[in-house]
Design an enzyme around this catalytic site. Sequence first.
Site, short mmCIF file in Angstrom:
data_model
loop_
_atom_site.label_atom_id
_atom_site.label_comp_id
_atom_site.label_asym_id
_atom_site.label_seq_id
_atom_site.Cartn_x
_atom_site.Cartn_y
_atom_site.Cartn_z
N CYS A 25 -55.74 -73.12 -16.76
CA CYS A 25 -54.28 -73.00 -16.14
C CYS A 25 -54.44 -72.53 -14.76
CB CYS A 25 -53.33 -71.82 -16.81
SG CYS A 25 -51.69 -71.37 -16.50
N CYS B 68 -51.18 -70.02 -14.00
CA CYS B 68 -51.62 -68.50 -14.93
C CYS B 68 -52.53 -67.89 -13.36
CB CYS B 68 -52.36 -68.88 -15.95
SG CYS B 68 -51.47 -69.91 -16.74
N ASP B 69 -53.97 -68.17 -13.04
CA ASP B 69 -54.82 -68.22 -12.28
C ASP B 69 -55.43 -68.87 -10.64
OD1 ASP B 69 -55.50 -66.89 -14.44
OD2 ASP B 69 -56.78 -67.93 -15.95
#
Length: 309
Positions: free
Chosen positions: A136, A139-140
């Site tokens: 993701c 997300c990261d």
Amino acid sequence: MEANTHHQLVIIGGGPAGFAAALYGARADLKPVIFSGMLLYGQASQTDVIENYPGFPDGIQGVELGKLFEQQAVRFGAIVEYDQVLSLNLQVRPFQIQTYSGSLSADSVILAMGADPKKLHIPGEEEFTGRGVSYCGTCDGFFTRNKDIHVIGGGDTALEEAIFLTRFAHSVTVIHRRDELRAGAILEKRARANPKISFLWNTVVDEIRGDEKVRSLMVRDVKTGEKREIPTGAVFVFVGHSPNTSLIEGQIALDEQGYVKVDAKMSTNIPGVFAAGEIADPHYRQVVTSAGMGAAAAISATYYLENLE
Ligand code: NAP
């Protein structure tokens, strides 16, 4: 929610398919209960900007679109439970549903549990997940600032995420097992025009290596067989999806790829059980198609319930 309540319609999954089904079920006065699961708004919530959902010509953030879906369904009477279904018995009538907070029964069920990113199943992948291996970008991505990183996959997701990751990373190399992308023309054009993105063609990753975090990839040229180790700051895996069918395994007909089999009315092989979105869609997997399937499933559930009475 009170324990052991009975409902006409229960929807499992809070992505675009689930919330569209909740909206249509609510407008049919079925007072549907929708279980959002662990990932509220589904995979759409992990997309930075959704540019192809009609009605939003300037694009909209995945989470924002999810919130709007939810607000609209709730406005008409959908009951949202931020809870996860642990088990589902479709062999009895009414259908039985067990969640973290209790149990309930339903005359009809819409399965909208979506799909999860596929794994590569190579050494180091599991070990370094969360320590440089990610599924993701939204997300990261932040953790890749100024790093030289790698994206695995050649589809729309891989390119969309590679482009997103160039906001943070110093460079993004897309590793693809063929010399032709699966992604559509617009994303391919954008990725090729991005000076931070380069491609490693005809290449697969055999192993992910590191110490406390990811340090390198063992890659293999599939044409020549040549193997080499390349340093990396992080690796993002985007190699497709698998449907989330663990709740219904052995209870319902699946196709040869493991997706729930539905007819044009979103009916499964069990009367009263419908499926919508990526759990039943190996082809399109768009927010708009999932929402459309959700609406169709709720309309079919409404007819089914009318005929039960
Ligand atoms: P996908 O289209 O199935 O592509 C998966 C990619 O991963 C393919 O390039 C595939 O290679 C590669 N791959 C699969 N298994 C692999 C393995 N074991 N090792 C190395 N590479 C592997 O999946 P997706 O990109 O997640 O897209 C899913 C669906 O969502 C598609 O229908 C897509 O159009 C849609 N989507 C659309 C948008 C958009 O419209 N903006 C954005 C994201 C996703 P091969 O090509 O060789 O098979």
